[in-house]
Design a protein around this motif. Structure first.
Motif, PDB file in Angstrom:
ATOM      1  N   PHE A  88      -7.302   4.364   1.486  1.00  0.00           N
ATOM      2  CA  PHE A  88      -7.963   3.932   0.262  1.00  0.00           C
ATOM      3  C   PHE A  88      -8.194   5.093  -0.702  1.00  0.00           C
ATOM      4  CE2 PHE A  88     -10.136   0.078   2.538  1.00  0.00           C
ATOM      5  CZ  PHE A  88      -8.889  -0.501   2.689  1.00  0.00           C
TER       6      PHE A  88
ATOM      7  N   ASP B 173       3.284   1.923  15.256  1.00  0.00           N
ATOM      8  CA  ASP B 173       2.059   1.708  14.486  1.00  0.00           C
ATOM      9  C   ASP B 173       0.850   1.761  15.426  1.00  0.00           C
ATOM     10  OD1 ASP B 173       0.614   1.148  12.225  1.00  0.00           O
ATOM     11  OD2 ASP B 173       1.478  -0.825  11.883  1.00  0.00           O
ATOM     12  N   ASP B 174      -0.331   1.996  14.858  1.00  0.00           N
ATOM     13  CA  ASP B 174      -1.576   2.021  15.648  1.00  0.00           C
ATOM     14  C   ASP B 174      -1.462   3.001  16.811  1.00  0.00           C
ATOM     15  OD1 ASP B 174      -2.327  -0.029  13.983  1.00  0.00           O
ATOM     16  OD2 ASP B 174      -2.016  -1.610  15.461  1.00  0.00           O
TER      17      ASP B 174
ATOM     18  N   GLU C   2      -9.924   8.010   3.727  1.00  0.00           N
ATOM     19  CA  GLU C   2     -10.869   7.510   2.721  1.00  0.00           C
ATOM     20  C   GLU C   2     -11.614   8.619   1.998  1.00  0.00           C
ATOM     21  OE1 GLU C   2     -13.438   4.573   4.469  1.00  0.00           O
ATOM     22  OE2 GLU C   2     -11.797   3.142   4.790  1.00  0.00           O
TER      23      GLU C   2
ATOM     24  N   GLU D  21       3.895   0.119   2.240  1.00  0.00           N
ATOM     25  CA  GLU D  21       3.791  -0.796   3.378  1.00  0.00           C
ATOM     26  C   GLU D  21       3.454  -2.178   2.864  1.00  0.00           C
ATOM     27  OE1 GLU D  21       1.048   0.167   6.568  1.00  0.00           O
ATOM     28  OE2 GLU D  21       1.629  -1.635   7.685  1.00  0.00           O
TER      29      GLU D  21
ATOM     30  N   LEU E 271       0.646  -8.573   4.563  1.00  0.00           N
ATOM     31  CA  LEU E 271       0.612 -10.012   4.306  1.00  0.00           C
ATOM     32  C   LEU E 271      -0.789 -10.486   3.938  1.00  0.00           C
ATOM     33  CD1 LEU E 271       2.372 -12.568   4.385  1.00  0.00           C
ATOM     34  CD2 LEU E 271       1.886 -12.726   6.834  1.00  0.00           C
ATOM     35  N   ARG E 272      -0.859 -11.340   2.924  1.00  0.00           N
ATOM     36  CA  ARG E 272      -2.124 -11.937   2.499  1.00  0.00           C
ATOM     37  C   ARG E 272      -1.997 -13.442   2.500  1.00  0.00           C
ATOM     38  NH1 ARG E 272      -3.471  -7.842   3.883  1.00  0.00           N
ATOM     39  NH2 ARG E 272      -4.211  -6.040   2.726  1.00  0.00           N
TER      40      ARG E 272
ATOM     41  N   ASN F 225       5.855  -4.686   8.718  1.00  0.00           N
ATOM     42  CA  ASN F 225       5.332  -4.880  10.075  1.00  0.00           C
ATOM     43  C   ASN F 225       6.077  -6.000  10.776  1.00  0.00           C
ATOM     44  OD1 ASN F 225       2.749  -3.119  10.201  1.00  0.00           O
ATOM     45  ND2 ASN F 225       2.610  -4.179   8.235  1.00  0.00           N
TER      46      ASN F 225
ATOM     47  N   ARG G 182      -5.959   4.491  12.471  1.00  0.00           N
ATOM     48  CA  ARG G 182      -7.100   4.764  11.603  1.00  0.00           C
ATOM     49  C   ARG G 182      -8.342   5.218  12.378  1.00  0.00           C
ATOM     50  NH1 ARG G 182     -10.868   1.182   9.145  1.00  0.00           N
ATOM     51  NH2 ARG G 182      -9.856  -0.658   9.988  1.00  0.00           N
TER      52      ARG G 182
ATOM     53  N   GLN H  68       0.834  -1.205   0.000  1.00  0.00           N
ATOM     54  CA  GLN H  68       0.000   0.000   0.000  1.00  0.00           C
ATOM     55  C   GLN H  68       0.870   1.256   0.000  1.00  0.00           C
ATOM     56  OE1 GLN H  68      -2.657   0.768   3.352  1.00  0.00           O
ATOM     57  NE2 GLN H  68      -4.170   1.630   1.947  1.00  0.00           N
TER      58      GLN H  68
HETATM   59  P1  C2E Z   1      -1.516  -2.121  10.088  1.00  0.00           P
HETATM   60  O1  C2E Z   1      -0.047  -2.362  10.067  1.00  0.00           O
HETATM   61  O2  C2E Z   1      -2.034  -1.009  10.928  1.00  0.00           O
HETATM   62  O3  C2E Z   1      -1.930  -1.954   8.555  1.00  0.00           O
HETATM   63  C1  C2E Z   1      -2.906  -1.084   8.083  1.00  0.00           C
HETATM   64  C2  C2E Z   1      -4.196  -1.800   7.826  1.00  0.00           C
HETATM   65  O4  C2E Z   1      -5.184  -0.835   7.511  1.00  0.00           O
HETATM   66  C3  C2E Z   1      -4.134  -2.759   6.633  1.00  0.00           C
HETATM   67  O5  C2E Z   1      -5.031  -3.837   6.897  1.00  0.00           O
HETATM   68  C4  C2E Z   1      -4.676  -1.872   5.506  1.00  0.00           C
HETATM   69  O6  C2E Z   1      -5.215  -2.609   4.424  1.00  0.00           O
HETATM   70  C5  C2E Z   1      -5.756  -1.113   6.245  1.00  0.00           C
HETATM   71  N1  C2E Z   1      -6.061   0.162   5.608  1.00  0.00           N
HETATM   72  C6  C2E Z   1      -5.216   1.042   5.017  1.00  0.00           C
HETATM   73  N2  C2E Z   1      -5.877   2.126   4.558  1.00  0.00           N
HETATM   74  C7  C2E Z   1      -7.182   1.931   4.848  1.00  0.00           C
HETATM   75  C8  C2E Z   1      -8.372   2.712   4.625  1.00  0.00           C
HETATM   76  O7  C2E Z   1      -8.363   3.788   4.044  1.00  0.00           O
HETATM   77  N3  C2E Z   1      -9.545   2.184   5.086  1.00  0.00           N
HETATM   78  C9  C2E Z   1      -9.598   0.988   5.732  1.00  0.00           C
HETATM   79  N4  C2E Z   1     -10.789   0.548   6.130  1.00  0.00           N
HETATM   80  N5  C2E Z   1      -8.501   0.226   5.953  1.00  0.00           N
HETATM   81  C10 C2E Z   1      -7.305   0.698   5.528  1.00  0.00           C
HETATM   82  P2  C2E Z   1      -4.604  -5.355   6.737  1.00  0.00           P
HETATM   83  O8  C2E Z   1      -3.782  -5.532   5.514  1.00  0.00           O
HETATM   84  O9  C2E Z   1      -5.845  -6.179   6.911  1.00  0.00           O
HETATM   85  O10 C2E Z   1      -3.631  -5.610   7.970  1.00  0.00           O
HETATM   86  C11 C2E Z   1      -4.104  -5.635   9.265  1.00  0.00           C
HETATM   87  C12 C2E Z   1      -2.975  -5.727  10.265  1.00  0.00           C
HETATM   88  O11 C2E Z   1      -2.322  -6.991  10.189  1.00  0.00           O
HETATM   89  C13 C2E Z   1      -1.870  -4.707  10.022  1.00  0.00           C
HETATM   90  O12 C2E Z   1      -2.279  -3.471  10.542  1.00  0.00           O
HETATM   91  C14 C2E Z   1      -0.724  -5.344  10.765  1.00  0.00           C
HETATM   92  O13 C2E Z   1      -0.807  -5.065  12.141  1.00  0.00           O
HETATM   93  C15 C2E Z   1      -0.969  -6.818  10.556  1.00  0.00           C
HETATM   94  N6  C2E Z   1      -0.080  -7.288   9.475  1.00  0.00           N
HETATM   95  C16 C2E Z   1      -0.251  -7.196   8.138  1.00  0.00           C
HETATM   96  N7  C2E Z   1       0.812  -7.728   7.480  1.00  0.00           N
HETATM   97  C17 C2E Z   1       1.675  -8.143   8.435  1.00  0.00           C
HETATM   98  C18 C2E Z   1       2.977  -8.784   8.394  1.00  0.00           C
HETATM   99  O14 C2E Z   1       3.576  -9.039   7.348  1.00  0.00           O
HETATM  100  N8  C2E Z   1       3.558  -9.092   9.610  1.00  0.00           N
HETATM  101  C19 C2E Z   1       2.942  -8.795  10.789  1.00  0.00           C
HETATM  102  N9  C2E Z   1       3.586  -9.127  11.929  1.00  0.00           N
HETATM  103  N10 C2E Z   1       1.754  -8.197  10.861  1.00  0.00           N
HETATM  104  C20 C2E Z   1       1.114  -7.863   9.694  1.00  0.00           C
END
Ligand code: C2E
Ligand code: MG
Ligand code: MG
Length: 286
Positions: free
Chosen positions: A259, A180-181, A240, A59, A62-63, A118, A204, A45
């Motif tokens: 987004f 983060d967060d 958004e 950023e 992971l999927r 992350n 967010r 992203q």
């Molecule tokens: P995060 O690091 O806070 O990542 C941001 C999340 O917010 C991502 O969700 C992203 O898709 C979402 N997001 C970004 N912009 C927007 C927006 O405008 N609107 C909305 N509704 N959502 C938005 P995602 O990809 O589902 O990831 C969720 C969490 O999972 C991440 O939060 C992170 O904490 C964790 N994560 C993801 N990939 C990895 C990884 O490779 N390793 C680890 N340890 N954690 C990961």
């Protein structure tokens, strides 16, 4: 009948089997095999520079797509991966994959581009984390300053002394660290004072109700000011709407993610976006 729903079966399973031991076991079994079966991918992203509209960094997110379970969200499987220890291998895979991908973009003419990865809580307690990161940078040929590691404040405050040493060694490599967060735990401010971090990512939940909600507006204004005073870069996550963007521009929030600019993309989509030049969301255009 869940299977017929193909890619999005996970929603079905969660409804039908929430909290059930059955789902938990199934997730765990599949998760253990996911790496060797090559079921993970990374989405990227864009994080956009307010001043130029250019993509400053991406950023890596992971999927996981599994045949039985469909697309499983990271919020579901990351905690499980931590619980079961699978996370160590996943972390290493993510970092290697993300750095290799960044290298390709950089070689395609985007040398200034950075990557944000992350990091799980588990990663920090491994004493040799810095050595492993250094080895991966070497292996992939990526400069340390091109890498930012994102840690949540929960992770930072979870355990006492191990992270401090670990973070110090990571910073000595020349990479940057983001929190983060930010703002979602009770110890956000302590974490800021305790660790020398480079980037603050505003959660967010504070962005969602901008600009109408006075409390959110006051908090975001204060956080952008705080980051500035601490000489930290600041990223607003989850933008958004054009109204949210207008508010953040007014504040001078340096980096923007959401987004409105772009959803997480495939590497090919990123390459196409980079080739098009600065990002122009509706509000920046005028
Ligand atoms: P995060 O690091 O806070 O990542 C941001 C999340 O917010 C991502 O969700 C992203 O898709 C979402 N997001 C970004 N912009 C927007 C927006 O405008 N609107 C909305 N509704 N959502 C938005 P995602 O990809 O589902 O990831 C969720 C969490 O999972 C991440 O939060 C992170 O904490 C964790 N994560 C993801 N990939 C990895 C990884 O490779 N390793 C680890 N340890 N954690 C990961
Ligand atoms: Mg993150
Ligand atoms: Mg978050």
């Amino acid at each position: 009948y869940a299977k017929e729903r193909g890619k999005n079966t996970f929603q079905f399973y969660t409804h039908a089997m929430t909290q059930s031991a059955c789902l938990h076991l199934m997730l765990e079994t599949q998760l253990r095999r996911a790496l060797e079966r090559d079921e993970f991918t990374l989405a990227y992203q864009p994080i956009v520079d307010l001043a130029t509209g250019k993509i400053n960094r991406l950023e890596a997110l992971l999927r996981w797509h599994n045949q039985e379970l469909g697309d499983v969200p990271p919020a579901t499987f990351i905690p499980l991966a931590e619980e079961t220890g699978v996370i160590k291998a996943i972390d290493a895979w993510v970092l290697r994959q993300a750095l290799n991908q960044l290298k390709r973009w950089q070689e395609a003419g985007h040398g200034e581009l950075r990557i944000a990865v992350n990091l799980s809580g588990q990663a920090l307690v491994h004493q040799n984390l810095a050595d492993r990161v250094a080895a991966l940078l070497e292996e992939t040929g990526v400069a340390a300053h091109s890498l930012e590691l994102e840690l949540t404040e929960g992770v930072l405050m979870r355990n006492s002394s191990a992270p401090l040493e670990s973070l110090k060694r990571l910073k000595e490599l020349g990479l940057t660290l983001a929190i983060d967060d930010f703002g979602t735990s009770h110890s956000s401010l302590s974490a800021l004072r305790r660790f020398h971090l480079d980037t603050l990512k505003i959660d967010r939940s504070f962005i969602t109700d901008l600009p109408g909600d006075q409390d959110s507006a006051a908090i975001v204004r204060a956080l952008v000011g705080l980051a500035g005073n601490m000489r930290m870069a600041v990223v607003a996550v989850g933008i958004e709407t054009a109204e949210q963007l207008a508010f953040l521009r007014e504040l001078g929030c340096g980096l923007l993610q959401g987004f409105l600019f772009s959803r997480p993309l495939t590497p090919l989509e990123v390459a196409e976006l980079l080739a098009r030049g600065p990002m122009v969301p509706p509000d920046i255009a005028t």
